[in-house]
Design a protein around this motif. Sequence first.
Motif, PDB file in Angstrom:
ATOM      1  N   ILE A 198      -7.994  -2.293   3.329  1.00 42.08           N
ATOM      2  CA  ILE A 198      -7.591  -1.670   2.065  1.00 42.08           C
ATOM      3  C   ILE A 198      -8.537  -0.521   1.703  1.00 42.08           C
ATOM      4  O   ILE A 198      -8.110   0.542   1.253  1.00 42.08           O
ATOM      5  N   THR A 225      -9.179  -7.840   5.471  1.00 39.92           N
ATOM      6  CA  THR A 225      -8.225  -7.302   4.504  1.00 39.92           C
ATOM      7  C   THR A 225      -8.892  -6.271   3.604  1.00 39.92           C
ATOM      8  O   THR A 225      -8.364  -5.183   3.372  1.00 39.92           O
ATOM      9  N   VAL A 226     -10.076  -6.634   3.110  1.00 39.60           N
ATOM     10  CA  VAL A 226     -10.772  -5.698   2.226  1.00 39.60           C
ATOM     11  C   VAL A 226     -11.080  -4.408   2.981  1.00 39.60           C
ATOM     12  O   VAL A 226     -10.875  -3.305   2.470  1.00 39.60           O
ATOM     13  N   VAL A 261      -4.648   3.930   8.285  1.00 44.68           N
ATOM     14  CA  VAL A 261      -5.402   2.865   8.924  1.00 44.68           C
ATOM     15  C   VAL A 261      -5.344   2.955  10.443  1.00 44.68           C
ATOM     16  O   VAL A 261      -5.823   2.068  11.116  1.00 44.68           O
ATOM     17  N   PHE A 294      -7.612   2.385   3.811  1.00 38.75           N
ATOM     18  CA  PHE A 294      -6.386   2.988   3.299  1.00 38.75           C
ATOM     19  C   PHE A 294      -6.715   3.868   2.101  1.00 38.75           C
ATOM     20  O   PHE A 294      -6.207   4.967   1.949  1.00 38.75           O
ATOM     21  N   PHE A 295      -7.590   3.351   1.259  1.00 38.73           N
ATOM     22  CA  PHE A 295      -7.922   4.045   0.025  1.00 38.73           C
ATOM     23  C   PHE A 295      -8.702   5.323   0.310  1.00 38.73           C
ATOM     24  O   PHE A 295      -8.403   6.383  -0.224  1.00 38.73           O
TER      25      PHE A 295
END
Lengths: 525, 658
Positions: free
Chosen positions: B218, B214-215, B227, B221-222
């Motif tokens: 993210i 998950t990290v 993704v 994405f950031f």
Amino acid sequence: MTTFQVANIDYIAILPLLIVFGTAVIGVLVEAFVGRERRHTIQATLAVAGLLAAFVAVIVATGHMGLTLGHVDTATDRHLFALSIDGPALFMQGALLLLSVLGVLTMAERLGGTGSDTFTPSGASTPGSQIEAVSARAGLITSEVFPLAMISVGGMMLFPTVNDLIGMFVALEVLSLPLYVLTGLARRRRLLSQEASLKYFLLGAFSSAFFLFGTALLYGYAGSVYFRDLSQAVSAGPISMNGLLVPGAFLVFVGLFFKIGAVPFHAWTPDAYQGAPTPVTGFMAACTKAAAFGAILRLAYTGLDTARWEWTNGLIVVAILTMVVGSVLAVTQTDMKRLLAYSAISHAGFILVGVIAFDQKGISSVLFYTVAYGFSTIAAFAIVGLVRQGGSEATHLSQWAGLGRNHPLVAGTFAFLLLAFAGIPLTSGFVAKYVVFSAAIGTGGATGTGLVIIGIVCSAITVFVYLRIIVLMYFSDAPDDTVAFVTPSAVTTFSIAIGTMVTLALGVLPAALLDLADRSSVFIR
Amino acid sequence: MSTGMGTLVHQGTYAAGLAAQDGEAHAATGFTAYAWLLIALPAFGALFLLVGGRRTNSFGPVLATLLSWGSFVIGAIITISMMGRAAGDRPKSVHLFDWITGGSFDVQAGLLIDQLSICFVLLITFVGSLIHVYSLGYMQDDPDKRRFFAYLNLFVAAMLLLVLADSYLLLYVGWEGVGLASYLLIGFWYHNPVFATAGNKSFFANRVGDFGMTVAIILMFFYFGGVDFRTVQAGVAGLQGAHQGVMTAIALTLLLGATAKSAQLPLQSWLGDAMAGPTPVSALIHAATMVTAGVYLVVRAGPIFEASPTAQLVVVIVGSATLIFGAIIGCAKDDIKKALAASTISQIGYMMLAAGLGPIGYAFAIFHLLTHGFFKAGLFLGAGSVMHGMKDQVDMRRFGGLWVMMKVTWVTFGLAYLSIIGFPLLSGFWSKDKIIEAAFVGEGWRPWVFGLAALIGAGITAFYMSRLFFMTFHGKRRWTDEVHPHESGLTMTVPMVVLAFGSAFLGLILGPTGIITSWLAPFTGGVQELHPVIPESAVIALTLILVAIGIALAWMMYLRDEVPQAAPRGNLLTQAARVDLYQDHVNEALLMRPGIHLTRSLVFADNEGVDGAVGGLAAFVGGTSSRMRKIQNGFVRSYALTFLTGIVAIIGALWVIS
């Protein structure tokens, strides 16, 4: 000199509100004039019909967006409108209506009896008293829960729609007062229920006082209670007045934080959730939270948007506290309803993370999250209300052991809903967390990213909580005295099925609702 | 014997491959456009069997098996059509639907069919289908057979989604899906509490991994604004150098996910316990396919790892440590399935090591993954066949001399065993040898450390696998009284025979001919010739010597000398290896105890701060009445106090800040 000006009212735009409040009033009349034996059916039908009619009216009202119930003061060019029928307001109204349909249906569950089984036969009697016994023998029912719920729904719909602080306060009270009553109406463990009700009421009054205090301070600052004026006053206003603005803004938020169960204003949540009749708990958890987040969005994005720098830090602190405390305390709960209450608290924290994004993405992600969570939570509480032992609800976790073996479908559904709470992919909970967190990262900068990391850690903690229940249901031996799952009537089955299907549908194909939330994310003030 | 043949790749394919890697995968046309059927067929099977309920009991298992074969046929046709195209034109994308739309959240759900994913598709559907067939026999008498096949189909669908996804987010969905299927299948016999606990352990280890995933997603994405694989790859190229730390962070969080799924250090402990599930499950999920997903992830995310040498080094360290670790545990286990599980951990360590070496290792990691899929599945199916004949016993100290009674099992198991220890010319020889050679490539201390680890690992592998083989099939009969070993039925032996062919010849077909390296050239950038620090021939010779020593030791200890029926006390290392080198103790000390302590103290704080001093009583006086009394003792007051304190503190802080 100001002259009296006629308010412009777009009746079509406020038709949903009129229908809901109208149905509530008719419900009161039904209560007075219809015979006891038919009352339950008529009230339930009336409530559901009213909600559905209002939903149709919401769709019609989308063609009538704008400010209404007020006038433009031509002399000062101020827009003095009480209501703002805009995208977020109508989205929330529609969502609240659909969620309320499910909520009301679970309240109508009779479990084979003549009356509503979850509610006490006479709310006014002292628990254990003669009167209580007599009314139980006489077969009295508490069908006034339906008009009460309708009034509350009306207040909830008003909450994100109002355009000024006084209106917001009125909506807050209209939605809260019936809930205090509903909380105290549990059929079993009535002392616990009444305690919960009183506690909820006292703390609710406490928080309302803070809201009013904040309103007074903000009025002192801006000279107006309208959000539009407030926002303009902040951009034009002198910094020297910050002594009024900063506490005023935060105290007004406190009133709303209380409703979503944000820490440290959460203490009522576990007790009220546990004490209230379970269908009411589900209704509160889904609808109150949605309505209050609608109001928080409106306040944050229209009234206090220009003063953002003054209160964002407070919001961040509250969001962190809410996520952490909610998740961590959920770990040690042994009562299903209290556990779901702490879970509700942690979810409130996650949604607050989306509020901090401060752009349209933030709005639409919050709208999406509240809807997704609402459907899952109503279905979850409906199931909790059906797992029983010796006639009353089996809410202690140990009583859920081995449920998966005796009732695989029920346990499977519940497990699925828990996975949605945990945010596992292919459930609405995953998409909801994803949009909220990416909104916060997208525009929240380093703060947003930090919040999201805390959010993910907390999600991981809550995953443990939910998995523990799944493990308990499937892999533990059932206790000696078997826990029965009471087969519900069609109404509750329907709400559980719809809640679960929406949870799945929003997880697999969230695009439609995300689109709608996106298109509904522009405020009018 | 020809050496190093697989290491040369034609320059032509290299250039074309690079173009494929850089360019966009074209939208699929023709049959490839139906690639979604690969996933849809088994997914439909799972749904149909679960929803259909008892009515599908009679034909459900066969239907599930047919659907799985259907997926394989589609995969094979797609592969053939892919082989017919130029390398640059091979990757194809299939758009499924707009998953999450609107502004910056735009995520499309789509499939990417390229050389890498199709390798996995073939492995998963072929081995998966064989195991479906095998299960028809193995699970014959189980009353809940239909549910088992539904889960198997669910697993195949999820695993295909994992490898075919064109974005990390969709991959993550498949990732969770295989986790769920694995959990359901490990706990399949949930009436047995030990098995159920094993299910939990796997689930919890995987949640730690999910956290990493998950990290990572993210962060992607950031920093990259998307993704999907293409955006991420472009993003890596754009940010390279300037954001070394970011790359390392993303790579390491991905690696955390990979270690959980692939049972690598430090999250390896669940795999041994996962053996509680039915044996076909161990073969399919915990040996051939799911546990290799971590290797797939590292290779797929190659550009990210290549951008961070630190992360690559960590991957190599994890891989080498795990391969030794697993091998040592394998030496001491008496439970045949647990010994094989330890061996799986160790073999995946080899793949991880190769994947961490960067482009020179990718092809060999995947190559070993494919051959391992065959011989390890064969070993597990063989073990299942033995257990079937021995009344579900797993203690090898009570086996022995079975080769007379179970000829087919003995031969197929024997081929798989020779393959895993790297017997010359068999599949495992070609693939493992390449990894050892690649580990010896480099400068400074690294080739010596990692190369030697891989080399020694090969020796230990030969020892514990020979031990397992001798104890089970040879030596004196040490059976318990009630067993009457017999060969299994055709539905079980045929899949074993097919897998034995793979164990024997797959390596020969793919390795020395250069097929696998040229096929995967777009991912490896066209491998240059390997230049190990010691000559290739020396590496091979050393490996074979160590393997021979390993076999000889096992022969002395377990064939020449009699095997005691009760485990001897053993030396310190043996004792440690029996309890999985204290991994559970470490987990407990590092993770569980502080966790429990934390939770306890938090509850304490809650009671003290919120409920008031009375809270302590609740621990002793259970029940509702005391709870109510407690509520009447001024609960609300303390609630309100918390409320007020919160407001004062936050407003105070806001004031100070502004």
